[in-house]
Scaffold this motif. Structure first.
Motif, PDB file in Angstrom:
ATOM      1  N   THR A  52       0.846  -1.188   0.000  1.00  9.63           N
ATOM      2  CA  THR A  52       0.000   0.000   0.000  1.00  9.63           C
ATOM      3  C   THR A  52       0.881   1.238   0.000  1.00  9.63           C
ATOM      4  O   THR A  52       2.049   1.174   0.357  1.00  9.63           O
ATOM      5  CB  THR A  52      -0.941   0.013   1.218  1.00  9.63           C
ATOM      6  OG1 THR A  52      -1.829   1.111   1.097  1.00  9.63           O
ATOM      7  CG2 THR A  52      -0.192   0.089   2.509  1.00  9.63           C
ATOM      8  N   GLN A  53       0.323   2.352  -0.410  1.00 11.75           N
ATOM      9  CA  GLN A  53       1.063   3.605  -0.422  1.00 11.75           C
ATOM     10  C   GLN A  53       0.856   4.335   0.893  1.00 11.75           C
ATOM     11  O   GLN A  53      -0.274   4.479   1.357  1.00 11.75           O
ATOM     12  CB  GLN A  53       0.598   4.489  -1.582  1.00 11.75           C
ATOM     13  CG  GLN A  53       0.793   3.853  -2.938  1.00 11.75           C
ATOM     14  CD  GLN A  53       2.255   3.623  -3.259  1.00 11.75           C
ATOM     15  OE1 GLN A  53       3.106   4.447  -2.967  1.00 11.75           O
ATOM     16  NE2 GLN A  53       2.551   2.476  -3.842  1.00 11.75           N
ATOM     17  N   ILE A  54       1.943   4.807   1.488  1.00 15.95           N
ATOM     18  CA  ILE A  54       1.843   5.510   2.762  1.00 15.95           C
ATOM     19  C   ILE A  54       1.487   6.975   2.551  1.00 15.95           C
ATOM     20  O   ILE A  54       0.640   7.526   3.221  1.00 15.95           O
ATOM     21  CB  ILE A  54       3.160   5.381   3.553  1.00 15.95           C
ATOM     22  CG1 ILE A  54       3.389   3.928   3.919  1.00 15.95           C
ATOM     23  CG2 ILE A  54       3.144   6.248   4.791  1.00 15.95           C
ATOM     24  CD1 ILE A  54       4.701   3.672   4.581  1.00 15.95           C
ATOM     25  N   GLY A  55       2.141   7.613   1.597  1.00 10.67           N
ATOM     26  CA  GLY A  55       1.923   9.032   1.361  1.00 10.67           C
ATOM     27  C   GLY A  55       0.710   9.301   0.491  1.00 10.67           C
ATOM     28  O   GLY A  55       0.263   8.459  -0.277  1.00 10.67           O
ATOM     29  N   VAL A  56       0.171  10.502   0.614  1.00 13.98           N
ATOM     30  CA  VAL A  56      -0.963  10.921  -0.206  1.00 13.98           C
ATOM     31  C   VAL A  56      -0.438  11.339  -1.571  1.00 13.98           C
ATOM     32  O   VAL A  56       0.446  12.186  -1.669  1.00 13.98           O
ATOM     33  CB  VAL A  56      -1.717  12.090   0.458  1.00 13.98           C
ATOM     34  CG1 VAL A  56      -2.839  12.570  -0.428  1.00 13.98           C
ATOM     35  CG2 VAL A  56      -2.247  11.670   1.814  1.00 13.98           C
ATOM     36  N   GLN A  57      -0.954  10.721  -2.616  1.00  7.00           N
ATOM     37  CA  GLN A  57      -0.525  11.016  -3.972  1.00  7.00           C
ATOM     38  C   GLN A  57      -1.703  10.913  -4.920  1.00  7.00           C
ATOM     39  O   GLN A  57      -2.728  10.338  -4.583  1.00  7.00           O
ATOM     40  CB  GLN A  57       0.585  10.070  -4.405  1.00  7.00           C
ATOM     41  CG  GLN A  57       0.188   8.615  -4.427  1.00  7.00           C
ATOM     42  CD  GLN A  57       1.370   7.702  -4.705  1.00  7.00           C
ATOM     43  OE1 GLN A  57       2.462   8.162  -4.947  1.00  7.00           O
ATOM     44  NE2 GLN A  57       1.141   6.429  -4.663  1.00  7.00           N
ATOM     45  N   THR A  58      -1.549  11.480  -6.103  1.00  4.10           N
ATOM     46  CA  THR A  58      -2.582  11.416  -7.129  1.00  4.10           C
ATOM     47  C   THR A  58      -2.139  10.412  -8.185  1.00  4.10           C
ATOM     48  O   THR A  58      -1.019  10.506  -8.693  1.00  4.10           O
ATOM     49  CB  THR A  58      -2.803  12.792  -7.777  1.00  4.10           C
ATOM     50  OG1 THR A  58      -3.138  13.726  -6.748  1.00  4.10           O
ATOM     51  CG2 THR A  58      -3.919  12.737  -8.802  1.00  4.10           C
ATOM     52  N   VAL A  59      -3.016   9.451  -8.482  1.00  3.46           N
ATOM     53  CA  VAL A  59      -2.696   8.385  -9.425  1.00  3.46           C
ATOM     54  C   VAL A  59      -3.746   8.375 -10.524  1.00  3.46           C
ATOM     55  O   VAL A  59      -4.946   8.431 -10.248  1.00  3.46           O
ATOM     56  CB  VAL A  59      -2.658   7.011  -8.715  1.00  3.46           C
ATOM     57  CG1 VAL A  59      -2.313   5.906  -9.690  1.00  3.46           C
ATOM     58  CG2 VAL A  59      -1.668   7.031  -7.571  1.00  3.46           C
TER      59      VAL A  59
END
Length: 81
Positions: A52-59
């Motif tokens: 899973t991704q820890i940081g907030v990002q736009t995909v």
């Protein structure tokens, strides 16, 4: 079918440089690039290990059918637009 995802906005650093330097007792700016690289590598390892991704990002993701959206290829998700 899901197409490969493309990160459009990179996540911010999970551990700020000032906190990492304080933890390491580093009081100079000579090793800032090294410390930021180590934090980035550690975050990347945790992302892959946990799946899973820890940081907030736009995909940006694309799929063939609308029905594919019932099961997203990653989690957690904060917003879908």
């Amino acid at each position: 079918m899901w197409y490969p995802q493309k990160v459009t906005t990179q996540p911010d650093a999970i551990v700020p440089l000032t906190d990492a330097k304080r933890h390491l007792n580093v009081f100079h700016d000579d090793d800032d690039a090294l410390i930021e690289g180590l934090v980035s590598a550690g975050t990347s390892h945790i992302d892959k290990y946990c799946g899973t991704q820890i940081g907030v990002q736009t995909v940006d993701v694309k799929c063939d059918r609308f029905a594919d959206f019932c099961m997203l290829p990653f989690a957690p998700v904060m917003d879908v637009s």
